[in-house]
Design a protein around this motif. Structure first.
Motif, short mmCIF file in Angstrom:
data_model
loop_
_atom_site.label_atom_id
_atom_site.label_comp_id
_atom_site.label_asym_id
_atom_site.label_seq_id
_atom_site.Cartn_x
_atom_site.Cartn_y
_atom_site.Cartn_z
N LEU A 41 2.83 62.16 48.32
CA LEU A 41 1.41 62.22 47.97
C LEU A 41 1.21 62.41 46.47
CD1 LEU A 41 0.07 64.29 50.97
CD2 LEU A 41 -0.60 61.98 50.38
N PHE A 42 2.08 63.20 45.85
CA PHE A 42 1.99 63.36 44.40
C PHE A 42 2.23 62.04 43.68
CE2 PHE A 42 2.85 68.08 44.91
CZ PHE A 42 1.66 68.48 44.33
N LEU A 43 3.03 61.17 44.29
CA LEU A 43 3.34 59.88 43.66
C LEU A 43 2.28 58.82 43.94
CD1 LEU A 43 7.19 59.56 44.32
CD2 LEU A 43 6.05 60.27 42.21
N SER A 44 1.32 59.13 44.82
CA SER A 44 0.34 58.12 45.23
C SER A 44 -0.51 57.56 44.08
CB SER A 44 -0.56 58.67 46.34
OG SER A 44 -1.29 59.80 45.90
N PRO A 45 -0.78 58.31 43.00
CA PRO A 45 -1.56 57.72 41.90
C PRO A 45 -0.75 56.78 41.00
CG PRO A 45 -1.85 60.11 41.98
CD PRO A 45 -0.67 59.78 42.83
N CYS A 46 0.54 56.57 41.29
CA CYS A 46 1.37 55.73 40.41
C CYS A 46 0.75 54.35 40.13
CB CYS A 46 2.77 55.57 41.00
SG CYS A 46 3.83 57.02 40.73
N PRO A 47 0.18 53.66 41.14
CA PRO A 47 -0.45 52.36 40.84
C PRO A 47 -1.55 52.45 39.79
CG PRO A 47 -0.13 52.59 43.20
CD PRO A 47 0.19 53.93 42.59
N THR A 48 -2.30 53.54 39.82
CA THR A 48 -3.36 53.73 38.82
C THR A 48 -2.77 53.79 37.42
OG1 THR A 48 -4.82 54.92 40.35
CG2 THR A 48 -5.13 55.33 37.99
N PHE A 49 -1.68 54.54 37.27
CA PHE A 49 -1.11 54.69 35.93
C PHE A 49 -0.28 53.48 35.51
CE2 PHE A 49 -2.51 58.88 36.99
CZ PHE A 49 -3.01 59.33 35.78
N TYR A 50 0.23 52.75 36.48
CA TYR A 50 0.87 51.47 36.15
C TYR A 50 -0.16 50.52 35.57
CZ TYR A 50 2.98 46.88 36.75
OH TYR A 50 3.45 45.61 36.53
N ARG A 51 -1.36 50.54 36.16
CA ARG A 51 -2.45 49.71 35.67
C ARG A 51 -2.87 50.14 34.26
NH1 ARG A 51 -8.23 48.69 38.79
NH2 ARG A 51 -9.43 48.02 36.97
N GLY B 3 5.95 73.06 41.87
CA GLY B 3 6.58 72.90 40.57
C GLY B 3 6.82 71.43 40.27
N VAL B 4 7.32 70.69 41.26
CA VAL B 4 7.52 69.24 41.10
C VAL B 4 6.18 68.55 40.88
CG1 VAL B 4 8.21 67.14 42.31
CG2 VAL B 4 9.66 69.16 42.43
N GLY B 5 5.18 68.94 41.68
CA GLY B 5 3.86 68.35 41.53
C GLY B 5 3.26 68.60 40.16
N LEU B 6 3.49 69.79 39.64
CA LEU B 6 2.99 70.13 38.30
C LEU B 6 3.58 69.21 37.25
CD1 LEU B 6 1.48 71.97 36.33
CD2 LEU B 6 3.44 73.54 36.41
N VAL B 7 4.89 68.98 37.32
CA VAL B 7 5.56 68.09 36.36
C VAL B 7 5.00 66.67 36.47
CG1 VAL B 7 7.75 67.01 35.74
CG2 VAL B 7 7.68 69.45 36.30
N ILE B 8 4.84 66.19 37.70
CA ILE B 8 4.32 64.83 37.90
C ILE B 8 2.91 64.70 37.35
CG2 ILE B 8 3.60 63.15 39.67
CD1 ILE B 8 5.91 64.18 41.40
N MET C 5 -10.86 52.76 51.52
CA MET C 5 -10.23 53.99 52.00
C MET C 5 -8.83 53.64 52.51
SD MET C 5 -11.59 56.92 54.66
CE MET C 5 -11.31 55.98 56.16
N PRO C 6 -7.79 53.86 51.69
CA PRO C 6 -6.43 53.48 52.06
C PRO C 6 -5.96 54.20 53.33
CG PRO C 6 -6.56 54.05 49.73
CD PRO C 6 -7.85 54.48 50.37
N PHE C 7 -5.55 53.41 54.32
CA PHE C 7 -5.12 53.98 55.60
C PHE C 7 -3.91 54.89 55.45
CE2 PHE C 7 -2.19 53.73 59.22
CZ PHE C 7 -2.97 54.33 60.20
N TYR C 8 -2.89 54.43 54.72
CA TYR C 8 -1.65 55.19 54.63
C TYR C 8 -1.83 56.50 53.87
CZ TYR C 8 0.67 51.18 56.66
OH TYR C 8 1.04 50.18 57.51
N LEU C 9 -2.73 56.51 52.89
CA LEU C 9 -3.02 57.75 52.18
C LEU C 9 -3.72 58.74 53.10
CD1 LEU C 9 -2.93 59.37 49.57
CD2 LEU C 9 -5.08 58.29 48.88
#
Length: 242
Positions: free
Chosen positions: A22-32, A77-82, A165-169
């Protein structure tokens, strides 16, 4: 025979894995953002809010507040770094106005966290009171952040479409809430239970809406609402994504 502590650790590890996703779910936004070299209309506030939430949950899980909560500390802690990486990317491509938001936001959070933590640690000298104090503030922030999916849920009901509304999220939110609720019940932790019980309910509500409006969602829409790409769901259920 499996002990309650062993079962709790296994459930916590599973929760860590789901929360990490879930912490990685915004990756597409930042790739964009990186690809376009612009933050466009995206806002930094959800990530600043998640940083604040993660830090408080890390403090909550530390031995001098809530002993035997290492899995709460690790995932937050991992989420904070991400989240800080996301903010750094945002800062790199934001205009001056956006960069000021980042600087002022992080500075305000540091002052707030330091002040609250100092007061709580000096006033409350035993684990029971510290757990209560930090647990309440963690749950308050989580409940506030649970309002973030309400916008998209309202949009689903209004448009009778689940396009945005993304189903998998939504599914991951539901599973995450359920796993951490189970974790909290094995060795009762009322604050983790409240946060993730609400998270499970929120995820379930999203899945129910998805089931209700999936068939009515147009499959061949050519026009995309320009504001739809700006919708940012907070990924901070508690303990933060715990």
């Amino acid at each position: 025979m499996v002990t309650a502590e062993a079962a709790r650790n296994v459930v916590g590890i599973i929760g860590n894995v789901i929360s990490f996703g879930l912490f990685l779910s915004p990756c597409p936004t930042f790739y964009r953002i990186i690809k376009n070299k612009s933050v466009e209309e995206f806002q930094v506030y959800p990530y600043l809010a998640t940083v604040l939430n993660c830090i408080f949950w890390v403090i909550y899980g530390l031995p001098f507040v809530r002993p035997d909560s290492i899995l709460v500390v690790t995932i937050n802690g991992v989420g904070l770094v991400i989240e800080l990486i996301y903010i750094c990317v945002y800062f790199s491509y934001a205009p001056n106005k956006g960069r000021k938001k980042v600087v002022y936001g992080l500075s305000g959070e540091i002052v707030f966290i330091a002040a609250v933590s100092l007061v709580f640690l000096l006033v409350f000298h035993d684990h029971k009171r510290r757990i209560l104090a930090f647990g309440i503030i963690c749950d308050v922030f989580n409940i506030i952040m649970y309002s973030s999916p309400l916008t998209i849920m309202k949009k689903v009901i209004t448009t009778k479409s689940v396009e945005y509304m993304p189903f998998y999220l939504s599914l991951a939110n539901f599973l995450n809430g359920c796993v951490w609720t189970a974790y909290a019940l094995i060795k009762l932790d009322i604050f983790i239970l409240i946060s993730n019980g609400l998270g499970a309910i929120s995820g379930a509500a999203q899945l129910i809406l998805y089931g209700c409006y999936f068939r009515s969602t147009p499959r061949d829409e050519k026009v995309i609402d320009p504001k739809a790409s700006q919708i940012q769901l907070s990924v901070s259920d508690g303990p933060d994504r715990v």
